[in-house]
Design a protein around this motif. Structure first.
Motif, PDB file in Angstrom:
ATOM      1  N   ASP A  30       9.630  20.744  13.650  1.00  0.00           N
ATOM      2  CA  ASP A  30      10.483  21.923  13.429  1.00  0.00           C
ATOM      3  C   ASP A  30      11.637  21.604  12.485  1.00  0.00           C
ATOM      4  N   ALA A  31      12.289  20.492  12.764  1.00  0.00           N
ATOM      5  CA  ALA A  31      13.448  20.097  11.964  1.00  0.00           C
ATOM      6  C   ALA A  31      13.033  19.838  10.516  1.00  0.00           C
ATOM      7  N   ILE A  32      11.913  19.155  10.349  1.00  0.00           N
ATOM      8  CA  ILE A  32      11.451  18.850   8.987  1.00  0.00           C
ATOM      9  C   ILE A  32      11.119  20.145   8.254  1.00  0.00           C
ATOM     10  N   GLU A  33      10.481  21.054   8.971  1.00  0.00           N
ATOM     11  CA  GLU A  33      10.129  22.343   8.356  1.00  0.00           C
ATOM     12  C   GLU A  33      11.386  23.079   7.890  1.00  0.00           C
ATOM     13  N   ALA A  34      12.401  23.082   8.746  1.00  0.00           N
ATOM     14  CA  ALA A  34      13.633  23.805   8.412  1.00  0.00           C
ATOM     15  C   ALA A  34      14.337  23.178   7.210  1.00  0.00           C
ATOM     16  N   ASP A  35      14.330  21.847   7.148  1.00  0.00           N
ATOM     17  CA  ASP A  35      15.047  21.160   6.067  1.00  0.00           C
ATOM     18  C   ASP A  35      14.249  21.085   4.768  1.00  0.00           C
ATOM     19  N   GLY A  54       6.962  16.131  -4.466  1.00  0.00           N
ATOM     20  CA  GLY A  54       8.172  15.393  -4.829  1.00  0.00           C
ATOM     21  C   GLY A  54       8.945  14.695  -3.733  1.00  0.00           C
ATOM     22  N   ARG A  55       9.346  15.450  -2.681  1.00  0.00           N
ATOM     23  CA  ARG A  55      10.341  14.875  -1.772  1.00  0.00           C
ATOM     24  C   ARG A  55      10.282  15.531  -0.398  1.00  0.00           C
ATOM     25  N   ILE A  56      10.475  14.714   0.642  1.00  0.00           N
ATOM     26  CA  ILE A  56      10.649  15.240   2.007  1.00  0.00           C
ATOM     27  C   ILE A  56      11.863  14.524   2.599  1.00  0.00           C
ATOM     28  N   VAL A  57      12.746  15.289   3.226  1.00  0.00           N
ATOM     29  CA  VAL A  57      13.877  14.659   3.910  1.00  0.00           C
ATOM     30  C   VAL A  57      13.785  14.950   5.409  1.00  0.00           C
ATOM     31  N   VAL A  58      14.010  13.894   6.194  1.00  0.00           N
ATOM     32  CA  VAL A  58      14.065  14.042   7.650  1.00  0.00           C
ATOM     33  C   VAL A  58      15.510  13.766   8.051  1.00  0.00           C
ATOM     34  N   ARG A  59      16.193  14.774   8.632  1.00  0.00           N
ATOM     35  CA  ARG A  59      17.617  14.607   8.927  1.00  0.00           C
ATOM     36  C   ARG A  59      17.858  14.407  10.410  1.00  0.00           C
ATOM     37  N   ARG A  60      18.665  13.391  10.713  1.00  0.00           N
ATOM     38  CA  ARG A  60      18.963  13.051  12.110  1.00  0.00           C
ATOM     39  C   ARG A  60      19.599  14.228  12.833  1.00  0.00           C
ATOM     40  N   GLU A  61      20.592  14.848  12.184  1.00  0.00           N
ATOM     41  CA  GLU A  61      21.322  15.932  12.849  1.00  0.00           C
ATOM     42  C   GLU A  61      20.404  17.086  13.214  1.00  0.00           C
ATOM     43  N   SER A  62      19.518  17.440  12.298  1.00  0.00           N
ATOM     44  CA  SER A  62      18.618  18.569  12.573  1.00  0.00           C
ATOM     45  C   SER A  62      17.733  18.270  13.782  1.00  0.00           C
ATOM     46  N   ILE A  63      17.306  17.021  13.887  1.00  0.00           N
ATOM     47  CA  ILE A  63      16.465  16.655  15.038  1.00  0.00           C
ATOM     48  C   ILE A  63      17.303  16.682  16.313  1.00  0.00           C
ATOM     49  N   GLU A  64      18.526  16.146  16.237  1.00  0.00           N
ATOM     50  CA  GLU A  64      19.392  16.102  17.428  1.00  0.00           C
ATOM     51  C   GLU A  64      19.686  17.506  17.949  1.00  0.00           C
ATOM     52  N   GLU A  65      19.907  18.428  17.003  1.00  0.00           N
ATOM     53  CA  GLU A  65      20.155  19.820  17.426  1.00  0.00           C
ATOM     54  C   GLU A  65      19.005  20.343  18.268  1.00  0.00           C
ATOM     55  N   ARG A  66      17.796  20.009  17.848  1.00  0.00           N
ATOM     56  CA  ARG A  66      16.627  20.565  18.536  1.00  0.00           C
ATOM     57  C   ARG A  66      16.272  19.810  19.806  1.00  0.00           C
ATOM     58  N   LEU A  67      16.518  18.504  19.791  1.00  0.00           N
ATOM     59  CA  LEU A  67      16.192  17.722  20.988  1.00  0.00           C
ATOM     60  C   LEU A  67      17.301  17.815  22.040  1.00  0.00           C
ATOM     61  N   SER A  84       3.385   8.800   2.815  1.00  0.00           N
ATOM     62  CA  SER A  84       3.150   8.418   1.433  1.00  0.00           C
ATOM     63  C   SER A  84       4.405   8.717   0.640  1.00  0.00           C
ATOM     64  N   GLY A  85       4.819   7.782  -0.206  1.00  0.00           N
ATOM     65  CA  GLY A  85       6.040   7.949  -0.991  1.00  0.00           C
ATOM     66  C   GLY A  85       6.968   6.766  -0.789  1.00  0.00           C
ATOM     67  N   ASN A  86       7.938   6.643  -1.677  1.00  0.00           N
ATOM     68  CA  ASN A  86       8.960   5.613  -1.500  1.00  0.00           C
ATOM     69  C   ASN A  86       9.893   6.068  -0.380  1.00  0.00           C
ATOM     70  N   ASP A  91      21.377   5.831   8.217  1.00  0.00           N
ATOM     71  CA  ASP A  91      21.571   6.256   9.603  1.00  0.00           C
ATOM     72  C   ASP A  91      21.338   7.753   9.757  1.00  0.00           C
ATOM     73  N   ASP A  92      21.542   8.510   8.688  1.00  0.00           N
ATOM     74  CA  ASP A  92      21.508   9.968   8.808  1.00  0.00           C
ATOM     75  C   ASP A  92      20.250  10.627   8.259  1.00  0.00           C
ATOM     76  N   GLU A  93      19.613   9.954   7.308  1.00  0.00           N
ATOM     77  CA  GLU A  93      18.468  10.584   6.646  1.00  0.00           C
ATOM     78  C   GLU A  93      17.338   9.587   6.425  1.00  0.00           C
ATOM     79  N   PHE A  94      16.137  10.134   6.505  1.00  0.00           N
ATOM     80  CA  PHE A  94      14.945   9.364   6.167  1.00  0.00           C
ATOM     81  C   PHE A  94      14.266  10.151   5.053  1.00  0.00           C
ATOM     82  N   VAL A  95      14.247   9.568   3.845  1.00  0.00           N
ATOM     83  CA  VAL A  95      13.764  10.328   2.683  1.00  0.00           C
ATOM     84  C   VAL A  95      12.479   9.706   2.137  1.00  0.00           C
ATOM     85  N   LEU A  96      11.521  10.558   1.848  1.00  0.00           N
ATOM     86  CA  LEU A  96      10.297  10.138   1.163  1.00  0.00           C
ATOM     87  C   LEU A  96      10.304  10.765  -0.220  1.00  0.00           C
ATOM     88  N   HIS A  97      10.047   9.996  -1.252  1.00  0.00           N
ATOM     89  CA  HIS A  97      10.082  10.592  -2.590  1.00  0.00           C
ATOM     90  C   HIS A  97       9.254   9.786  -3.579  1.00  0.00           C
TER      91      HIS A  97
END
Lengths: 101, 532, 120
Positions: A30-35, A54-67, A84-86, A91-97
């Motif tokens: 859900d959080a990934i979809e929203a971001d 190009g890019r996917i960002v996984v944000r800690r705060e968005s997940i914490e809000e939902r969990l 797949s991706g670099n 601490d706050d973001e996990f980025v694939l790009h």
């Protein structure tokens, strides 16, 4: 996949993240979809694969809000199937790009 | 105690950031030796020609440290074993689609699990060989991961061993049975190379470029076919796999950034290990298209998603280092509409000598294959299967009694066809030190010609049988009535009539129908008609 | 360099030298346009075996289950040695026909294209 779809993907390299389906990962997805409004969520048996140009960002705060609890991004390891991706992780973001994107 | 507590909080150190934590728990574990030279301690990290100027340039993007590693891995294990317990207590083995599905587990346990163990050894060896601390810690974690994988796979599948045939001696078989020399030699090839080639081969070419094609279909296939236990160990392992893949990409970028002289060496390895890995995946292709009673997607579709699309993105990212797509990737793409059919037909030929069963696909399954492979299935493969079905109905199930010619490099029988003609076997040969060597493809021939001294040593099962090396010590080839095939199967520890042969009249099928009251294979429409 | 190795002048053991086959040699046989037998076959033969034994006994036995095997017109068969067409001397040995250890002999049977013309 149609030829035109394949061509579209070839123009912007895609990154993906695949997660197991379970109670906790549902909120993460859900959080990934929203971001990542540009991402496409594909459901497979027991797994969800999220593709995006190009890019996917996984944000800690968005997940914490939902969990409703603190979340260490390294907990992603418990649900990850593949990606797949670099990766760029803080601490706050996990980025694939891809740098070509 | 309250006063103490508050003073503790005041003194508590600031929580370290991920990056600081990683630096302390990884880089800080290294030291400068004082009484031995670094070159003497790490003698194996330069003979391959790879030049590393700055080991500190290594970055682990996950920044996983040992303390966090134990914590998360422990949690994964607890989850996994809870599910395996529940699976056993609820006779989960009978919830799969039908007993044909179990044959994918036989293939997995004998063909893949021993590779996990080999990877455990390989990463332990590679970790010891590198002088940089970052890669050593990453290799150490991966070595432990791989050991975990093989253990969980054995634990999970051992439950199936109580009910189904062919699962009783996977390690012994991995070292002996003809087709298992394909995965075994693949890993032996990587492990006997230098540490940089090993890690490029396994972490990058296999884990990053190709592993999605192994685990994603296998595990989705297991989920789709009701095999909860396999889904669980699969996904538990796969969660480590993401870390391994990342290591693979990081390794390659690190090597490429260190020195321009490294680029052609790495490119050569990418070419080689793409082809080696792709050939190995032939087994997965047939598993997806023929062995799963309920199919997730076809091999050709999986190839499009996981190689053409994802692999294409990856190699575009690497272009700026001067890296191109691996050689012969276009051949693999040309083969996508025939690979699984050629492979399944091969195992159908030689299933008298395999630890799993084969069968002719049902009519509905053949229709699915026609639909997924409109250009090839009806034209080239359906006539073969229908003929075999007819023969089987006459009580004359076809078995090929003569051993096949093998490719010197990938060790697969010479079943592959010319890139531009699916009706002609692809023959390639060369001479080295006065002897002929044969190959299934230009890819396999190039690999041999680059390092012939390595591949002249290939332990080719067919040749070994003819040399007399695949009999037990008490076998006497000069005795009257000596039956070489029976003796080879005894050497494999194959339980003839139970483990091998066609599924149609196997004990696995009979037991399944007796124990579950469900059909062991799809009921053909004409049979339904007859019954009515 | 014939191998990248940690030690100089590394040489590998040739695992399939002819002397390991107890007086025999290996011969590979492939039938063009007939892939029901999924790969070319590998058999040990006495190097002095006359080439004529191939069409007369060896090949019909190896491919006994193929519906086309009884239909072969041996006078029209085309032979290939390492992929090149050649005219075998049927009375001479396989060895004297240039088919030594690990040689591949292929044959094409004009007019026959496998099960329902599928090259199976």
């Amino acid at each position: 996949m149609s030829a035109s779809q394949a061509e579209g993907y070839a123009q912007t390299p895609i990154v993906f993240i695949a997660l197991q389906t379970n109670d906790e990962s549902r909120r993460i997805i859900d959080a990934i979809e929203a971001d990542n409004p540009h991402a496409k969520v594909n459901a497979f048996p027991a797994m969800v694969k999220i593709d995006a140009p190009g890019r996917i960002v996984v944000r800690r705060e968005s997940i914490e809000e939902r969990l409703g609890r603190a979340f260490d991004l390294r907990e992603l390891q418990l649900h990850l199937i593949s990606l797949s991706g670099n990766i760029d992780e803080s601490d706050d973001e996990f980025v694939l790009h891809w740098r070509t994107a | 105690m309250t006063t103490n507590k508050s003073s503790n909080i005041a003194k508590a150190p600031r929580k370290l950031s991920l990056k600081e934590n990683y630096a302390l728990m990884t880089r800080d574990l290294g030291w400068q030796p004082s009484y031995q030279s670094v070159d003497k301690i790490f003698p194996h990290d330069h003979f391959e020609g790879i030049k590393i100027h700055n080991w500190e340039g290594w970055e682990d993007p996950f920044r996983l440290t040992m303390d966090a590693y134990w914590k998360y891995q422990g949690e994964k294990e607890r989850k996994l074993y809870a599910i395996i317990d529940a699976f056993q207590q609820n006779n989960g083995q009978f919830n799969v689609t039908d007993a044909r599905y179990i044959n994918t587990l036989k293939l997995f346990l004998t063909g893949v699990s021993p590779l996990e163990y080999a990877a455990h050894r390989g990463f332990a060896i590679a970790g010891r060989a590198f002088r940089g601390v970052g890669p050593r810690v990453a290799c150490q974690m991966q070595a432990i991961d791989e050991l975990r994988h093989v253990q969980t796979q054995i634990h999970t599948i051992s439950h199936y061993n109580k009910f189904f045939n062919g699962l009783h001696d996977f390690k012994h078989m991995h070292d002996r049975v003809w087709y298992l020399s394909v995965p075994k030699s693949y890993f032996d090839d990587a492990m006997s190379a230098g540490p940089f080639e090993f890690i490029t081969a396994i972490s990058f070419s296999f884990e990053y470029v190709l592993t999605n094609l192994l685990f994603m279909p296998f595990m989705s296939g297991a989920a789709f076919n009701g095999d909860m236990a396999t889904v669980t160990f699969g996904f538990s392992a796969q969660s480590d796999e993401s870390r391994h893949m990342t290591l693979g990409l990081e390794v390659v970028k690190f090597i490429l950034e260190q020195d321009p002289d490294n680029v052609p060496i790495v490119q050569k390895w990418l070419d080689k290990w793409f082809w080696r890995g792709y050939r190995l995946l032939t087994l997965v292709a047939m598993m997806m298209d023929y062995m799963l009673p309920k199919r997730v997607m076809s091999w050709a579709e999986a190839w499009e998603i996981y190689f053409e699309q994802n692999g294409g993105s990856l190699f575009r990212d690497l272009e700026r280092y001067g890296i191109r797509m691996p050689k012969y990737h276009e051949v693999a793409t040309k083969e996508k509409n025939r690979l699984s059919h050629e492979a399944w037909a091969t195992f159908y030929n030689y299933t008298a000598a395999t630890d799993f069963h084969t069968w002719v696909p049902s009519s509905q399954e053949m229709n699915w294959l026609s639909e997924k492979y409109p250009e090839t299935f009806d034209r080239y493969y359906r006539p073969r299967f229908e003929f075999w079905r007819e023969r089987q109905q006459q009580g004359k199930r076809f078995y090929n009694p003569t051993l096949p010619m093998l490719c010197q490099t990938c060790q697969i029988p010479m079943i592959f066809t010319e890139p531009d003609d699916p009706t002609k076997i692809c023959y390639r040969e060369t001479e080295y030190r006065g002897e002929k060597f044969h190959f299934c493809s230009d890819g396999c021939k190039d690999i041999f010609c680059d390092e012939p001294e390595k591949y002249v040593q290939a332990w080719l099962p067919v040749h070994q049988i003819y040399q007399g090396n695949c009999f037990l010590p008490d076998a006497d080839p000069t005795a009257p009535g000596f039956n070489p095939l029976a003796e080879v199967l005894r050497y494999y520890n194959l339980n003839v009539g139970h483990d091998n042969g066609d599924y149609a009249d196997s004990p696995d099928r009979r037991n399944w129908e007796q124990w579950t009251g469900r059909p062991g294979a799809p009921v053909e429409e004409e049979e339904v008609g007859k019954a009515a | 360099m014939s191998v990248i190795a940690a030690v100089p002048d590394y040489r590998g053991e040739m695992l399939d030298r002819q002397e390991k086959f107890h007086g025999k040699q290996l011969l590979y046989i492939g039938w063009e346009d007939h892939l029901m037998y999924c790969a070319p076959l590998c058999i040990p033969v006495d190097p002095q075996t006359p080439f004529g034994a191939l069409p007369k006994e060896i090949i019909p036995n190896l491919y006994a289950e193929h519906p086309d095997v009884g239909l072969i017109d041996w006078d029209k068969v085309q032979w290939f040695r390492s992929g090149q067409p050649f005219d075998p001397d049927f009375a001479a040995s396989v060895l004297d026909n240039g088919l030594g250890h690990k040689a591949i002999v292929r044959f094409r049977t004009p007019g026959l294209a496998g099960i329902q013309g599928s090259c199976s």
